[in-house]
Write an enzyme that holds these catalytic residues in place. Sequence first.
Site, PDB file in Angstrom:
ATOM      1  N   LYS A  35     -54.037  68.373 -31.181  1.00 25.45           N
ATOM      2  CA  LYS A  35     -53.789  67.059 -30.573  1.00 25.45           C
ATOM      3  C   LYS A  35     -54.015  67.143 -29.060  1.00 25.45           C
ATOM      4  O   LYS A  35     -54.035  68.225 -28.477  1.00 25.45           O
ATOM      5  CB  LYS A  35     -52.361  66.603 -30.880  1.00 25.45           C
ATOM      6  CG  LYS A  35     -51.277  67.496 -30.311  1.00 25.45           C
ATOM      7  CD  LYS A  35     -49.895  66.994 -30.703  1.00 25.45           C
ATOM      8  CE  LYS A  35     -48.809  67.900 -30.124  1.00 25.45           C
ATOM      9  NZ  LYS A  35     -47.451  67.414 -30.431  1.00 25.45           N
ATOM     10  N   ARG A 133     -36.529  61.850 -33.536  1.00 22.13           N
ATOM     11  CA  ARG A 133     -37.720  61.209 -33.013  1.00 22.13           C
ATOM     12  C   ARG A 133     -38.360  60.500 -34.208  1.00 22.13           C
ATOM     13  O   ARG A 133     -37.950  59.412 -34.573  1.00 22.13           O
ATOM     14  CB  ARG A 133     -38.630  62.272 -32.377  1.00 22.13           C
ATOM     15  CG  ARG A 133     -39.682  61.740 -31.448  1.00 22.13           C
ATOM     16  CD  ARG A 133     -40.332  62.848 -30.631  1.00 22.13           C
ATOM     17  NE  ARG A 133     -40.932  63.902 -31.454  1.00 22.13           N
ATOM     18  CZ  ARG A 133     -41.651  64.904 -30.960  1.00 22.13           C
ATOM     19  NH1 ARG A 133     -41.842  64.995 -29.652  1.00 22.13           N
ATOM     20  NH2 ARG A 133     -42.168  65.817 -31.761  1.00 22.13           N
ATOM     21  N   TYR A 253     -52.463  62.940   4.499  1.00 21.02           N
ATOM     22  CA  TYR A 253     -51.734  61.674   4.476  1.00 21.02           C
ATOM     23  C   TYR A 253     -50.319  61.818   5.046  1.00 21.02           C
ATOM     24  O   TYR A 253     -49.720  62.902   5.013  1.00 21.02           O
ATOM     25  CB  TYR A 253     -51.611  61.151   3.034  1.00 21.02           C
ATOM     26  CG  TYR A 253     -52.862  60.501   2.507  1.00 21.02           C
ATOM     27  CD1 TYR A 253     -53.346  59.317   3.057  1.00 21.02           C
ATOM     28  CD2 TYR A 253     -53.550  61.052   1.427  1.00 21.02           C
ATOM     29  CE1 TYR A 253     -54.488  58.710   2.556  1.00 21.02           C
ATOM     30  CE2 TYR A 253     -54.692  60.454   0.911  1.00 21.02           C
ATOM     31  CZ  TYR A 253     -55.160  59.279   1.491  1.00 21.02           C
ATOM     32  OH  TYR A 253     -56.285  58.682   0.990  1.00 21.02           O
ATOM     33  N   MET A 300     -56.345  62.145  -4.100  1.00 19.27           N
ATOM     34  CA  MET A 300     -56.959  61.745  -5.359  1.00 19.27           C
ATOM     35  C   MET A 300     -57.979  62.765  -5.868  1.00 19.27           C
ATOM     36  O   MET A 300     -58.006  63.090  -7.059  1.00 19.27           O
ATOM     37  CB  MET A 300     -57.620  60.372  -5.240  1.00 19.27           C
ATOM     38  CG  MET A 300     -58.156  59.844  -6.560  1.00 19.27           C
ATOM     39  SD  MET A 300     -58.858  58.191  -6.432  1.00 19.27           S
ATOM     40  CE  MET A 300     -57.370  57.207  -6.245  1.00 19.27           C
TER      41      MET A 300
END
Length: 354
Positions: A35, A133, A253, A300
């Site tokens: 997964k 769950r 930043y 980013m």
Amino acid sequence: MLTKRIIHKIDLEKYEENLNYIRKITDAKIMVVVKANAYGHGMVKISKKSEELGIDFFGVAFLEEAEELRKNDIKSDILILNYIAEENIIKVSQSDYIITLYSLEQLEKYNEILGKKLKNIKFHININTGMNRLGINIDELEKLKKYNINIEGAYSHFSNAGNDEEITEKQYQIFQKSVRKLKKMGFNIRIKHISNSAGVFQNKKYSLDYVRVGMALYGLQPLNYKLDLKPIMTIKTIVSNIRNIKKGENIGYGKNISNKNVKISIIPIGYSDGYLMSLSKKGYVLIDGKKCNIVGEVCMEQIIVDISKLKNVSIGDEVVILGQQKLAEITPEILGKLANTVPDDIVCKLGQKR
């Protein structure tokens, strides 16, 4: 022309070594959990290699992942561990996918849609043993009698294997009691599985017909002590720029004033590439086998590191984000600890653009 600034490498030889190591620990068959794109390692590549090594069962989270495996000629059984939307259940009933039965409400909806064709689906029932769950409680099992269903397997999931033996044992006993009850009700439960990676190493008795292994195969440590598992993901990039910063100047930043003269390197990887923002001023990279700390915030698509202690650094030099360089190594566990998260999160995020 090579334009990628980030190189992901997955070492399938180490993957095979991890698989063989686990096979020595357990007598059960191994269901490889792929997964989330095999935890960022490449679902198709891992699955194809696994079949070459004798694996005959895969676990995925969602239908789309199962379909991707079949499109890429994966022939083994596939268990879908999570939710399947009602509008897809007719398509699933016409496939060979094995799906998880995790609630009576889910079963009733599928029954309304499929009627007698519900029998065409092969289910593995998820027993809620304390994870709370997905899963059907033991006192709800009697309600399954009214449905004409094919429950081929049963499983549950340990909530704290490797850390709490009492809770793990309690879950195991509830699961075994539930399976006995299902069998008395007439269901032919051919396949039982409860162990995740941690459970495999905690107690051999938890290895039933199959064990579901994800993180350990990818070299992540499932316990709070080190096992002989080798991380298979390496991520590298380059030095894209070098600057000399004077005391009192800002770096990156926000207000991040340098308290000394410092030499910095710009590295072209950031949070859009899965390098966590929480590693700001905490994480580090390897250049020339040396640890270079992040200064300022993760951007980013860039981070800034201190290279003041390095003698010879040039634009284009190799930078290791995850993996080994000379005698030094950055593991998912190291980055996870620095970022206050689990190693699974690290590799899933960093591997997302593969």
